[in-house]
Design a protein around this motif. Sequence first.
Motif, short mmCIF file in Angstrom:
data_model
loop_
_atom_site.label_atom_id
_atom_site.label_comp_id
_atom_site.label_asym_id
_atom_site.label_seq_id
_atom_site.Cartn_x
_atom_site.Cartn_y
_atom_site.Cartn_z
N PRO A 70 -32.92 -32.02 -83.87
CA PRO A 70 -31.85 -32.22 -84.85
C PRO A 70 -32.26 -31.75 -86.25
O PRO A 70 -33.36 -32.02 -86.71
N LEU A 71 -31.36 -31.03 -86.84
CA LEU A 71 -31.54 -30.57 -88.21
C LEU A 71 -30.50 -31.26 -89.08
O LEU A 71 -29.49 -31.73 -88.57
N GLU A 72 -30.77 -31.29 -90.34
CA GLU A 72 -29.74 -31.81 -91.25
C GLU A 72 -28.96 -30.60 -91.75
O GLU A 72 -29.52 -29.69 -92.35
N PHE A 73 -27.67 -30.61 -91.46
CA PHE A 73 -26.80 -29.53 -91.89
C PHE A 73 -26.05 -29.96 -93.14
O PHE A 73 -25.60 -31.10 -93.24
N GLU A 74 -25.90 -29.03 -94.06
CA GLU A 74 -25.21 -29.34 -95.31
C GLU A 74 -23.74 -29.66 -95.06
O GLU A 74 -23.18 -30.52 -95.72
N ASN A 75 -23.13 -28.93 -94.14
CA ASN A 75 -21.71 -29.10 -93.86
C ASN A 75 -21.39 -28.40 -92.54
O ASN A 75 -22.28 -27.85 -91.89
N ARG A 76 -20.13 -28.41 -92.16
CA ARG A 76 -19.76 -27.80 -90.88
C ARG A 76 -19.97 -26.29 -90.89
O ARG A 76 -20.31 -25.70 -89.88
N ARG A 77 -19.79 -25.66 -92.03
CA ARG A 77 -20.03 -24.22 -92.15
C ARG A 77 -21.48 -23.90 -91.79
O ARG A 77 -21.76 -22.98 -91.02
N HIS A 78 -22.39 -24.67 -92.35
CA HIS A 78 -23.81 -24.48 -92.08
C HIS A 78 -24.08 -24.68 -90.58
O HIS A 78 -24.80 -23.90 -89.97
N PHE A 79 -23.48 -25.70 -89.99
CA PHE A 79 -23.65 -25.96 -88.56
C PHE A 79 -23.15 -24.79 -87.72
O PHE A 79 -23.84 -24.30 -86.83
N PHE A 80 -21.90 -24.34 -87.99
CA PHE A 80 -21.34 -23.26 -87.17
C PHE A 80 -22.10 -21.95 -87.38
O PHE A 80 -22.28 -21.18 -86.43
N ALA A 81 -22.58 -21.70 -88.60
CA ALA A 81 -23.36 -20.49 -88.84
C ALA A 81 -24.67 -20.55 -88.03
O ALA A 81 -25.06 -19.56 -87.39
N TYR A 82 -25.32 -21.70 -88.03
CA TYR A 82 -26.56 -21.86 -87.28
C TYR A 82 -26.30 -21.74 -85.78
O TYR A 82 -27.02 -21.04 -85.06
N ALA A 83 -25.26 -22.43 -85.29
CA ALA A 83 -24.92 -22.38 -83.86
C ALA A 83 -24.59 -20.96 -83.44
O ALA A 83 -24.97 -20.51 -82.35
N THR A 84 -23.90 -20.23 -84.29
CA THR A 84 -23.56 -18.85 -83.98
C THR A 84 -24.81 -17.99 -83.88
O THR A 84 -24.94 -17.15 -83.00
N GLN A 85 -25.79 -18.22 -84.76
CA GLN A 85 -27.05 -17.48 -84.68
C GLN A 85 -27.79 -17.79 -83.39
O GLN A 85 -28.35 -16.89 -82.76
N VAL A 86 -27.79 -19.05 -82.99
CA VAL A 86 -28.44 -19.44 -81.74
C VAL A 86 -27.78 -18.72 -80.57
O VAL A 86 -28.45 -18.16 -79.69
N MET A 87 -26.45 -18.70 -80.55
CA MET A 87 -25.73 -18.03 -79.46
C MET A 87 -25.95 -16.52 -79.50
O MET A 87 -26.12 -15.88 -78.46
N ALA A 88 -25.94 -15.93 -80.70
CA ALA A 88 -26.14 -14.49 -80.81
C ALA A 88 -27.52 -14.09 -80.28
O ALA A 88 -27.64 -13.10 -79.54
#
Length: 193
Positions: A70-88
Motif C-alpha cells: 500500500p502506498l499513500e496516494f495524494e488523490n484519485r488522479r495519483h492512484f489512477f496514474a500509478y495504476a495505469t503505469q502498473v498496467m502499461a
Amino acid sequence: MNEPPITQLLADAARGDQAADTRLVAAVVQRLEQIARREMAGMNQGRVDGLTMEPRMLAHDALLKILERPLEFENRRHFFAYATQVMARAMIDYQRRRQAQKRGGDQLRVTLNEVSDEIDVDLSHVPKVLKELEALDARKAELVGLRVFWGASMREAAELLEISESTAERDWRFARRWLAARLAEGDDRAPQE
C-alpha cells in the motif's frame, strides 16, 4: 448507502483496513478494465481476442500489486496514474514475451492515436520516452498518461490536474509534438524544441 470517495478509500486501505480494500476494488476495477481493454486493443490492431491476457485479469493484477504494498496516494488522479503505469508495464512485458515466442523476437509496432496518427511507435520505447518527458515537464507527462492511458477527456484531465482547460490544451499540443518527434526518432537523441 453512499460509498466514501476514492481518496478516503485509498487512505483507509493504506492504513490496513481490509474492508476498504474490497470497497476500493469495487469502486475502481471497472474503470481500470476499460483502460486495459482500450490499451490492449490499441496494441493489437483493435483486437483483444486470441490474447491469453484479458483486460479484467490485467486490471485485477494491477490492483493486487498496488494493494500488496500500500502506498499513500495524494488523490484519485495519483492512484489512477500509478495504476495505469502498473498496467502499461505489464502489457509491455506481456507483448515482449508474446512476440519473442510468436515471431522470433520481432517488436510490436503500434500507433498511439492520441499522440500521432502518422507514425508507428515501437512499444518498447514508450516508457523511456515518457520518463524523458516527465523529467522535462512532469505535468505534461501526467497529462499524456491521463489522456492516452486513462482515456480522460481534455476537460476531465484539466480538472484532475487542477489547471484550466486552455492550459491543458497548450500542454497537450506541446506533449503531442514532443512525443511524436521523439518516438519517430527511435534513437537516443532528444528532439529539437
